[in-house]
Design a protein around this motif. Structure first.
Motif, PDB file in Angstrom:
ATOM      1  N   ALA A 425      44.867 -17.461-112.212  1.00 51.09           N
ATOM      2  CA  ALA A 425      45.199 -18.605-112.966  1.00 51.09           C
ATOM      3  C   ALA A 425      46.694 -18.484-113.355  1.00 51.09           C
ATOM      4  CB  ALA A 425      44.076 -18.814-114.197  1.00 51.09           C
ATOM      5  N   TRP A 426      46.988 -17.192-113.751  1.00 51.15           N
ATOM      6  CA  TRP A 426      48.165 -16.910-114.312  1.00 51.15           C
ATOM      7  C   TRP A 426      49.402 -16.820-113.399  1.00 51.15           C
ATOM      8  CZ3 TRP A 426      50.118 -17.253-119.036  1.00 51.15           C
ATOM      9  CH2 TRP A 426      49.169 -17.177-120.052  1.00 51.15           C
ATOM     10  N   ALA A 427      49.048 -17.000-111.852  1.00 48.43           N
ATOM     11  CA  ALA A 427      49.918 -16.803-110.831  1.00 48.43           C
ATOM     12  C   ALA A 427      50.337 -18.461-110.523  1.00 48.43           C
ATOM     13  CB  ALA A 427      49.278 -16.101-109.297  1.00 48.43           C
ATOM     14  N   VAL A 428      49.683 -19.411-110.818  1.00 48.23           N
ATOM     15  CA  VAL A 428      50.012 -20.737-110.643  1.00 48.23           C
ATOM     16  C   VAL A 428      51.296 -20.945-111.473  1.00 48.23           C
ATOM     17  CG1 VAL A 428      49.144 -23.257-111.250  1.00 48.23           C
ATOM     18  CG2 VAL A 428      47.452 -21.363-110.321  1.00 48.23           C
ATOM     19  N   PRO A 429      51.369 -20.846-112.860  1.00 47.08           N
ATOM     20  CA  PRO A 429      52.622 -21.078-113.528  1.00 47.08           C
ATOM     21  C   PRO A 429      53.736 -20.415-112.658  1.00 47.08           C
ATOM     22  CG  PRO A 429      51.266 -19.990-115.121  1.00 47.08           C
ATOM     23  CD  PRO A 429      50.221 -20.274-113.709  1.00 47.08           C
ATOM     24  N   VAL A 430      53.505 -19.210-112.284  1.00 45.24           N
ATOM     25  CA  VAL A 430      54.642 -18.573-111.732  1.00 45.24           C
ATOM     26  C   VAL A 430      54.938 -18.908-110.388  1.00 45.24           C
ATOM     27  CG1 VAL A 430      55.269 -16.334-110.997  1.00 45.24           C
ATOM     28  CG2 VAL A 430      53.984 -16.326-112.947  1.00 45.24           C
ATOM     29  N   ILE A 431      54.220 -19.527-109.621  1.00 48.17           N
ATOM     30  CA  ILE A 431      54.427 -20.278-108.365  1.00 48.17           C
ATOM     31  C   ILE A 431      55.168 -21.595-108.741  1.00 48.17           C
ATOM     32  CG2 ILE A 431      53.371 -21.486-106.589  1.00 48.17           C
ATOM     33  CD1 ILE A 431      51.265 -19.310-106.439  1.00 48.17           C
ATOM     34  N   ALA A 432      54.679 -22.314-109.751  1.00 48.26           N
ATOM     35  CA  ALA A 432      55.242 -23.508-110.174  1.00 48.26           C
ATOM     36  C   ALA A 432      56.721 -23.277-110.663  1.00 48.26           C
ATOM     37  CB  ALA A 432      54.549 -24.358-111.248  1.00 48.26           C
ATOM     38  N   LEU A 433      56.821 -22.280-111.448  1.00 49.51           N
ATOM     39  CA  LEU A 433      58.221 -21.984-112.123  1.00 49.51           C
ATOM     40  C   LEU A 433      59.016 -21.673-110.866  1.00 49.51           C
ATOM     41  CD1 LEU A 433      59.969 -21.545-114.625  1.00 49.51           C
ATOM     42  CD2 LEU A 433      58.920 -18.894-114.330  1.00 49.51           C
ATOM     43  N   SER A 434      58.664 -20.917-109.877  1.00 50.96           N
ATOM     44  CA  SER A 434      59.496 -20.501-108.616  1.00 50.96           C
ATOM     45  C   SER A 434      59.855 -21.684-107.826  1.00 50.96           C
ATOM     46  CB  SER A 434      58.715 -19.650-107.998  1.00 50.96           C
ATOM     47  OG  SER A 434      58.452 -18.310-108.474  1.00 50.96           O
ATOM     48  N   ALA A 435      59.047 -22.697-107.649  1.00 51.10           N
ATOM     49  CA  ALA A 435      59.321 -23.945-107.013  1.00 51.10           C
ATOM     50  C   ALA A 435      60.358 -24.764-107.699  1.00 51.10           C
ATOM     51  CB  ALA A 435      58.003 -24.756-106.576  1.00 51.10           C
ATOM     52  N   VAL A 436      60.283 -24.795-109.186  1.00 49.70           N
ATOM     53  CA  VAL A 436      61.148 -25.678-109.727  1.00 49.70           C
ATOM     54  C   VAL A 436      62.621 -24.807-109.781  1.00 49.70           C
ATOM     55  CG1 VAL A 436      61.814 -26.697-112.097  1.00 49.70           C
ATOM     56  CG2 VAL A 436      59.510 -26.874-111.012  1.00 49.70           C
ATOM     57  N   SER A 437      62.525 -23.655-109.826  1.00 51.77           N
ATOM     58  CA  SER A 437      63.633 -22.782-109.936  1.00 51.77           C
ATOM     59  C   SER A 437      64.614 -23.107-108.576  1.00 51.77           C
ATOM     60  CB  SER A 437      63.588 -21.460-110.083  1.00 51.77           C
ATOM     61  OG  SER A 437      63.087 -21.123-111.470  1.00 51.77           O
ATOM     62  N   VAL A 438      63.853 -23.177-107.475  1.00 52.16           N
ATOM     63  CA  VAL A 438      64.587 -23.121-106.551  1.00 52.16           C
ATOM     64  C   VAL A 438      65.103 -24.655-106.218  1.00 52.16           C
ATOM     65  CG1 VAL A 438      64.114 -23.572-103.748  1.00 52.16           C
ATOM     66  CG2 VAL A 438      63.022 -21.525-105.030  1.00 52.16           C
ATOM     67  N   LEU A 439      64.410 -25.479-106.538  1.00 53.18           N
ATOM     68  CA  LEU A 439      65.057 -26.878-106.508  1.00 53.18           C
ATOM     69  C   LEU A 439      66.299 -26.993-107.406  1.00 53.18           C
ATOM     70  CD1 LEU A 439      61.939 -28.879-106.837  1.00 53.18           C
ATOM     71  CD2 LEU A 439      63.205 -28.684-104.629  1.00 53.18           C
ATOM     72  N   LEU A 440      66.304 -26.384-108.677  1.00 50.04           N
ATOM     73  CA  LEU A 440      67.455 -26.120-109.547  1.00 50.04           C
ATOM     74  C   LEU A 440      68.651 -25.543-108.829  1.00 50.04           C
ATOM     75  CD1 LEU A 440      65.960 -25.596-113.040  1.00 50.04           C
ATOM     76  CD2 LEU A 440      67.386 -27.649-112.126  1.00 50.04           C
ATOM     77  N   ALA A 441      68.371 -24.415-108.171  1.00 49.59           N
ATOM     78  CA  ALA A 441      69.441 -23.772-107.480  1.00 49.59           C
ATOM     79  C   ALA A 441      70.061 -24.641-106.192  1.00 49.59           C
ATOM     80  CB  ALA A 441      68.743 -22.351-106.962  1.00 49.59           C
ATOM     81  N   ARG A 442      69.162 -25.458-105.650  1.00 46.38           N
ATOM     82  CA  ARG A 442      69.516 -26.216-104.523  1.00 46.38           C
ATOM     83  C   ARG A 442      70.581 -27.338-105.221  1.00 46.38           C
ATOM     84  NH1 ARG A 442      65.487 -30.715-102.601  1.00 46.38           N
ATOM     85  NH2 ARG A 442      66.324 -31.407-104.816  1.00 46.38           N
ATOM     86  N   ASP A 443      70.157 -28.037-106.149  1.00 48.99           N
ATOM     87  CA  ASP A 443      70.919 -28.891-106.805  1.00 48.99           C
ATOM     88  C   ASP A 443      72.360 -28.381-107.446  1.00 48.99           C
ATOM     89  OD1 ASP A 443      69.020 -30.704-105.995  1.00 48.99           O
ATOM     90  OD2 ASP A 443      68.097 -31.309-108.018  1.00 48.99           O
ATOM     91  N   LEU A 444      71.953 -27.306-107.935  1.00 50.08           N
ATOM     92  CA  LEU A 444      73.332 -26.724-108.468  1.00 50.08           C
ATOM     93  C   LEU A 444      74.394 -26.454-107.412  1.00 50.08           C
ATOM     94  CD1 LEU A 444      74.630 -25.487-110.950  1.00 50.08           C
ATOM     95  CD2 LEU A 444      73.819 -23.370-110.547  1.00 50.08           C
ATOM     96  N   ARG A 445      74.102 -25.858-106.253  1.00 49.36           N
ATOM     97  CA  ARG A 445      75.075 -25.497-105.230  1.00 49.36           C
ATOM     98  C   ARG A 445      75.422 -26.864-104.463  1.00 49.36           C
ATOM     99  NH1 ARG A 445      76.375 -21.839-101.901  1.00 49.36           N
ATOM    100  NH2 ARG A 445      76.671 -22.138 -99.631  1.00 49.36           N
ATOM    101  N   ARG A 446      74.571 -27.989-104.346  1.00 47.60           N
ATOM    102  CA  ARG A 446      74.988 -29.118-103.846  1.00 47.60           C
ATOM    103  C   ARG A 446      75.799 -29.943-104.557  1.00 47.60           C
ATOM    104  NH1 ARG A 446      70.138 -33.082-103.796  1.00 47.60           N
ATOM    105  NH2 ARG A 446      70.732 -33.132-105.787  1.00 47.60           N
ATOM    106  N   ASP A 447      75.681 -30.081-106.087  1.00 43.12           N
ATOM    107  CA  ASP A 447      76.290 -31.169-106.734  1.00 43.12           C
ATOM    108  C   ASP A 447      77.587 -30.559-107.476  1.00 43.12           C
ATOM    109  OD1 ASP A 447      74.102 -32.517-106.328  1.00 43.12           O
ATOM    110  OD2 ASP A 447      73.036 -32.444-108.124  1.00 43.12           O
ATOM    111  N   VAL A 448      77.658 -29.213-107.492  1.00 45.94           N
ATOM    112  CA  VAL A 448      79.014 -28.457-107.958  1.00 45.94           C
ATOM    113  C   VAL A 448      79.503 -27.894-106.737  1.00 45.94           C
ATOM    114  CG1 VAL A 448      79.746 -26.849-109.848  1.00 45.94           C
ATOM    115  CG2 VAL A 448      77.486 -27.842-109.930  1.00 45.94           C
TER     116      VAL A 448
END
Length: 744
Positions: A425-448
């Motif tokens: 149950a506690w692994a679920v938010p860690v996985i979700a956090l990881s997924a969103v963090s990857v998307l943020l890193a992708r957009d930071l690299r692309r947009d900046v």
């Protein structure tokens, strides 16, 4: 599930792998974005050090101790001064922090939970943006303190009466003395980088070592003997702090250090209204106070990349999900760490009072918990105002470790099936956090993605600021003589750094709470060195106030000695920078600033960027309301010289317009005629929609037809659409009556 300290003795390859992972996740984004204020500030001061300046004496430092600046200056000497060069240090700093955090967690958590925590900390790297992304004194101090805590944790884990080789020094196992001394050195360096973090964590670590040394001392060892580890830790810190302070005393800068690092910040805390923790009430409702200051409370990375979507979405506009989430995030460290502190300290004190054997595994667990609490509580104690997102993120990870330990202890008490479900149950938010963090890193690299032309950059920044900065730097290279300073106001020192120049008076930013002598020092240096160019940004932080309010003497000097030569603006609601050039010889003629005719709505003398102005209330085009100047035209005729325009401080966010500026000449009535009204000027500008209209418009009005007469100049400013407050909006800059040159 019985645990021993052997669980913390992982192979060195594991620690190395963690460090390499912490470096690897940063590589795609470490050269994206930069901070005009915070990052530019520390880079520029490091450059000042390399110019031979002594901090505090020659360069004003707003609050922090000097260690991080001198470290970066040394780095610049080795690898060159650039933003990219500093980012390498930032990458190394986070890798050290993440690795140390993992080692601390391993003393209290099994590997599975430690790896889950590591994943969270690696995700935290982007959520803490811009901290850990840019080099800063907070980064240096936090990284060094975490390494110190890891060493102390290893020390208490490996020291016990059962393993000590010498009974009289039981608490100092093999290598223990050197380990705790090294931890003290790291903590001392952290103090010299950011004194509030360093002193708070170091002080609590000293208490933890003292308590553990006394509680677990070997039989026959007195209280004084149990304090050996704490004293060694303090000695290590003193070995760094005392020589550093002695250096500044030798340079005659110690009084300035005390003033800038303690007196002025404490005064500011009493005078200035900094951001506080969000109120818990209203809880299940949208909070107007939180939303009014959302720029401070909202995750910076989300505001930078996704606010256009979030701020217009249903969840933000119609629900209180964000309000509740933000309040829980802000208050969680205090609640979690506070609860753990009460429970763990109560247990440790109870076992110490009951005389539990020093080799009782529970006593070792107490020692580890105390070290963890020293880390977490120290950072929370140093969480001074402003308590906004970026400062919250710097104190968050230790409390995350505390929370993970509490959660894992619950798992230990559950039967195997329930324990597996709990862990999953506690692994679920860690996985979700990881997924969103990857998307943020992708957009930071692309947009900046905009690459600055200057070699002192080396990073990519957003396409809105990039072209303007390149245009500014090209202007400086072309027009400003080498070696001449380039003051930049109020809070964009990165521009000075990128230009490779120094500032004026030792001040790189202008904001509300600084040394009272600031304006006098800057003005004296400007007058001594007389730089030809000053850069002034009209894109400012509203909560810091205006330069007119914060630095009235400096602003008056700039108005008297500089005028706007060029405005750098490419979009109506984007970056807005002005280039000021030193004024030449005084203009001819006589000023008309004091020729205002009293009336119900007269012209008002004000000082705007960068001119003395007669401000006029703006009306609708359908309701013109002139104000008047009384003028006697010389016998040989003359010219009215004046500039008109909208207040530069109102350009951003302007909605009104187009504006009509008009001047009519009224001659007095006589017994033979009714006088004359003649329109001599009519101009239209629309700075809200046309960035080319963001400037002062100089005009000359021929008054020869009125030679020898006393006339009234009827000035009016109106707008087809008037949405903004009409006062302090538009006006007439530096009106002068210039006599016609006498014929030869």
């Amino acid at each position: 599930m019985k645990r021993t300290s052997d669980e913390t003795r992982d192979p060195p390859a594991l620690t190395l792998a963690v460090a390499l992972a912490a470096i690897a996740i940063q590589l795609p984004i470490f050269d994206r974005w930069f901070a005009l204020l915070d990052e530019g500030y520390i880079l520029q001061i490091a450059d000042d050090v390399n110019r031979g300046n002594v901090l505090y004496r020659d360069v004003n430092v707003d609050a922090p101790f000097p260690g991080a600046f001198y470290l970066l200056a040394w780095w610049f000497r080795l690898f060159g001064s650039s933003v990219l060069s500093s980012r390498v240090l930032a990458v190394a700093g986070f890798a050290l922090f993440a690795t140390a955090s993992f080692r601390i967690a391993r003393a209290l958590l099994p590997r599975t939970w430690s790896f889950g925590l590591l994943a969270t900390i690696l995700c935290y790297r982007i959520w803490a943006f811009p901290h850990w992304h840019i080099y800063s004194y907070s980064l240096v101090s936090a990284a060094l303190l975490s390494a110190a805590v890891a060493l102390v944790m290893r020390f208490v884990s490996g020291s016990s009466p059962a393993t000590a080789p010498v009974a009289g020094n039981a608490h100092m196992g093999a290598g223990g003395a050197g380990r705790v001394l090294a931890a003290g050195v790291l903590a001392g360096a952290a103090v010299m980088s950011k004194q509030d973090y360093g002193l708070a964590v170091s002080g609590l670590l000293t208490l933890a070592l003292a308590f553990d040394g006394i509680a677990r001392r070997a039989p026959g060892v007195g209280v004084a003997g149990g304090l050996g580890a704490a004293l060694r830790f303090v000695a290590g810190g003193a070995a760094v702090v005392l020589p550093s302070l002695a250096y500044f005393a030798w340079q005659g800068a110690l009084d300035d250090l005390v003033n800038q690092a303690f007196v002025v910040p404490l005064s500011g805390a009493l005078q200035f209204s900094y951001t506080r923790l969000p109120n818990l009430t209203p809880f299940l409702a949208q909070d107007p106070a939180l939303r009014a200051d959302i720029g401070s409370y909202f995750p910076s990375i989300l505001a930078t990349l996704w606010w256009g979507t979030i701020g217009t979405g249903h969840v933000w506009k119609s629900t209180y999900v964000w309000d509740v989430t933000l309040k829980l995030v802000y208050w969680a460290p205090l609640v979690v760490t506070g609860a753990a502190a009460v429970a763990w300290l109560t247990g440790a004190l109870r076992r110490a009072a009951s005389g539990a054997p020093a080799d009782d595994p529970r006593r070792l667990e107490d020692a580890r918990r105390l070290v963890l609490l020293a880390w977490a509580c120290g950072f929370l104690a140093a969480f001074n105002r402003p308590r906004d997102w970026v400062h919250l993120m710097m104190v968050y990870p230790p409390s995350v470790v505390v929370g993970t330990v509490l959660i894992e202890r619950v798992a230990r008490r559950l039967p195997r099936p329930a324990r597996i479900a709990w862990t999953a149950a506690w692994a679920v938010p860690v996985i979700a956090l990881s997924a969103v963090s990857v998307l943020l890193a992708r957009d930071l690299r692309r947009d900046v993605s905009y690459a600055l032309a200057t070699p002192r950059g080396g990073v990519r920044i957003d396409p809105r600021n990039g072209p303007i900065i390149d245009e500014l730097l090209e202007y400086v290279d072309r027009t400003v003589p080498p070696g001449e300073p380039l003051p930049v106001y109020p809070v964009q020192p990165m521009l000075t750094f990128l230009a490779g120049r120094d500032a004026a008076g030792g001040f790189h930013v202008i904001w509300p709470v600084q040394d009272p002598s600031r304006d006098d020092r800057i003005v004296a240096d400007l007058e001594r060195r007389r730089p030809s160019t000053v850069v002034y940004s009209l894109s400012q932080y509203q909560h810091l106030g205006t330069v007119q309010t914060n630095a009235p003497k400096l602003f008056a000097y700039l108005v008297a000695n500089y005028s706007i030569a060029q405005v750098l603006s490419r979009e109506t609601n984007g970056p807005l920078v002005t280039i000021l050039r030193r004024r030449g010889a005084a203009p001819g003629g006589a000023t008309l600033l004091d020729h205002v005719v009293p009336g119900p709505d007269p012209l008002t003398r004000v000082r705007w960027p960068f001119a003395d102005v007669l401000a006029q209330n703006v009306t609708l085009d359908t309701q013109p309301r002139p104000a008047f100047l009384k003028v006697r035209v010389p016998p040989d005729g003359g010219t009215l010289q004046v500039s008109f325009g909208v207040n530069p401080d109102r350009w951003l966010g302007l909605k009104s317009g187009p504006f009509r500026f008009a001047i009519a000449v009224l001659t007095p009535r006589t017994t033979n005629d009714r006088g004359e009204r003649r329109l001599v000027l009519e101009e239209f500008i629309d700075p809200a929609r046309d960035v080319a209209h963001r400037r002062w418009f100089p005009v000359e009005v021929d008054l020869d037809d009125f030679a020898g007469q006393e006339i009234l100049l009827a000035l009016s400013v109106s707008a087809a659409k008037l949405v903004d407050a009409p006062s302090d909006l538009a006006g007439w800059a530096e009106p002068r009556l210039v006599p016609r040159a006498a014929a030869p």
